[in-house]
Design an enzyme around this catalytic site. Structure first.
Site, PDB file in Angstrom:
ATOM      1  N   HIS A 144       5.057   8.286   0.337  1.00 10.32           N
ATOM      2  CA  HIS A 144       4.360   7.369   1.237  1.00 10.32           C
ATOM      3  C   HIS A 144       3.586   8.162   2.284  1.00 10.32           C
ATOM      4  CE1 HIS A 144       3.203   4.034   3.517  1.00 10.32           C
ATOM      5  NE2 HIS A 144       4.361   3.437   3.743  1.00 10.32           N
ATOM      6  N   GLU A 152       7.218  -8.050  -1.580  1.00  9.31           N
ATOM      7  CA  GLU A 152       5.929  -7.893  -2.251  1.00  9.31           C
ATOM      8  C   GLU A 152       5.985  -8.433  -3.675  1.00  9.31           C
ATOM      9  OE1 GLU A 152       2.392  -4.613  -2.948  1.00  9.31           O
ATOM     10  OE2 GLU A 152       4.417  -3.891  -2.551  1.00  9.31           O
ATOM     11  N   PHE A 174       4.000  -1.622   9.525  1.00 10.26           N
ATOM     12  CA  PHE A 174       4.816  -2.069  10.644  1.00 10.26           C
ATOM     13  C   PHE A 174       3.959  -2.869  11.614  1.00 10.26           C
ATOM     14  CE2 PHE A 174       8.324   1.464  10.691  1.00 10.26           C
ATOM     15  CZ  PHE A 174       8.840   0.950   9.516  1.00 10.26           C
ATOM     16  N   HIS A 177       1.773  -2.000  -2.774  1.00  7.04           N
ATOM     17  CA  HIS A 177       2.192  -1.163  -1.659  1.00  7.04           C
ATOM     18  C   HIS A 177       3.459  -0.416  -2.056  1.00  7.04           C
ATOM     19  CE1 HIS A 177       2.289   0.178   2.448  1.00  7.04           C
ATOM     20  NE2 HIS A 177       3.465  -0.386   2.689  1.00  7.04           N
ATOM     21  N   CYS A 223       0.908   1.665   8.401  1.00  7.51           N
ATOM     22  CA  CYS A 223       0.743   2.094   7.013  1.00  7.51           C
ATOM     23  C   CYS A 223      -0.367   1.352   6.280  1.00  7.51           C
ATOM     24  CB  CYS A 223       2.062   1.954   6.268  1.00  7.51           C
ATOM     25  SG  CYS A 223       3.365   3.005   6.962  1.00  7.51           S
ATOM     26  N   LYS A 245       3.218   5.373  -5.310  1.00  6.80           N
ATOM     27  CA  LYS A 245       4.117   6.081  -4.392  1.00  6.80           C
ATOM     28  C   LYS A 245       5.301   6.692  -5.134  1.00  6.80           C
ATOM     29  CE  LYS A 245       3.135   3.550  -0.081  1.00  6.80           C
ATOM     30  NZ  LYS A 245       2.175   2.529  -0.531  1.00  6.80           N
TER      31      LYS A 245
END
Length: 407
Positions: free
Chosen positions: A336, A313, A395, A302, A162, A331
């Site tokens: 996403h 985060e 990831f 993010h 991502c 988002k």
């Protein structure tokens, strides 16, 4: 940053919120709810909704190519055409060997993979398309952009889950800073709203389960969040060496001032509890951009709407940027977009600077306990943004932070 200045001279987008930059920006700034709805291809799946791209201009794709190009490539060709036009560039006029293409993509042509597998099972080997391989290979998207635009410099696809779209921008910056290219078309694309992919993410426990209320499913930093919403789309940034843009009389939208990347080496899917990699990437981006923490006015987070990511985060941002810059996660509206997310959010960060407007985080009703950020919610915040960060995490422990500043 050390070395040459890098200018952002063009933007292009295809997202669930709109088929171009202006449509997407308007909808993100409205910040009402998530662009998500039940999807006919997901009927019977554990999660039956996603954020999908509607109709978009396929003229850059070409009618004859629609049947042979996967959706993730089509999105990118449309976004690239808009970005190059926005930059005032023409493939007929530029020096092809001095132009590069770097695209981020996490999944590749999964729509085609699934379709062709069904044909194999139902029709046997003779039913499989001979075009399948070039349709599904992630590298095909860079090749198709180069083919469409006459780009003869470096052409590649990078994949860091991502964070792919942001990583592509880092690589593009390096091609410019090293002097290999004058212009690089860069960004990210993804089209993975398929039964197999959605089922896998759902079984992993990362997707929102709000099948009865998809419009409020993506809730970054909210106390009631329960996972992210799958989405698709693409974004392109045209980057140039600043002197090249100046020589053709082009004023940049913003400068890509610095980049930071770091790996956590912690877990295949979970972030480090203390956000070690994210902190390292943020610190590196500030150092590379020659910016102090207090210089940052805005962070495009993010902000996936998952329990783990948002807490980690938030902890990193509050620790590294204690002065409290405006924070948003787009988002909340867009969902996403996986490998495209970093590029879309970088483009939105550039727009926030140019428009002196930070979009709100959609569906944010009450921040979760322990999240102590200066979050923009309900309505957009209008104020000057002189320097901003765009965070992207993936990831495998991939962490990328991009730093932008005004010209």
């Amino acid at each position: 940053m050390t070395g040459r200045q890098i200018a952002v001279t063009g933007l292009g987008m295809v997202t669930p919120a709109g088929s171009c930059v202006d449509e997407t920006w308007r909808r993100v700034c409205e910040g009402g709810t998530t662009e998500a709805a039940p999807h006919p291809g997901l009927v019977g799946m554990p999660v039956d909704f996603c954020a999908s791209v509607g109709e978009f201009d396929t003229s850059a794709v070409g009618r004859r190519n629609l049947y042979r190009l996967d959706r993730f490539v089509q999105f990118m060709l449309a976004a690239a055409h808009e970005a190059v036009t926005d930059a005032g560039l023409s493939a007929a006029e530029w020096d092809g060997p001095r132009v590069g293409v770097v695209i981020g993509c996490g999944m590749g042509g999964v729509t085609t993979w699934e379709k062709q597998l069904r044909r194999l099972v139902e029709q046997g080997p003779q039913g499989v398309s001979p075009l399948m391989i070039p349709m599904v290979t992630p590298s095909s998207v860079a090749g198709e952009v180069a083919l469409a635009l006459g780009v003869k410099g470096p052409s590649m696809v990078v994949s860091t889950a991502c964070a792919s779209g942001a990583t592509a921008i880092v690589v593009a910056r390096d091609l410019l800073a090293s002097g290999q290219c004058d212009i690089v078309i860069t960004g990210g694309t993804e089209a993975a709203n398929t039964p197999l992919t959605v089922s896998a993410f759902a079984n992993l426990g990362t997707l929102s389960q709000r099948c009865g209320d998809p419009a409020r499913a993506s809730r970054p930093f909210d106390a009631d969040r329960d996972g992210f919403v799958m989405a698709e789309g693409a974004a392109v940034l045209v980057l140039e060496r600043a002197e090249h843009a100046a020589a053709r009389g082009r004023r940049p939208r913003a400068l890509l001032a610095g980049c930071g990347s770091a790996s956590e080496a912690h877990h295949p899917t979970a972030p480090h509890p203390e956000g070690v990699g994210a902190s390292q990437a943020l610190k590196a981006a500030l150092r590379n951009a020659d910016l102090a923490a207090h210089d940052i006015d805005h962070v495009n987070a993010h902000g996936t709407s998952t329990v783990l990511n948002d807490h980690v985060e938030a902890r990193v941002i509050s620790r590294m940027l204690p002065h409290g810059p405006l924070v948003t996660s787009t988002k909340g509206v867009l969902g996403h977009m996986l490998g495209a997310a970093g590029a879309v959010e970088a483009a939105l960060t550039v727009l926030a600077m140019g428009q002196s407007t930070v979009p709100p985080t959609a569906n944010l009703q009450e921040p979760a306990p322990g999240i102590d950020l200066n979050l923009v919610s309900k309505t957009a915040s209008r104020q000057p943004v002189r320097a901003a960060l765009s965070n992207s995490f993936g990831f495998g422990g991939h962490n990328v932070v991009l730093a932008f500043r005004t010209t």
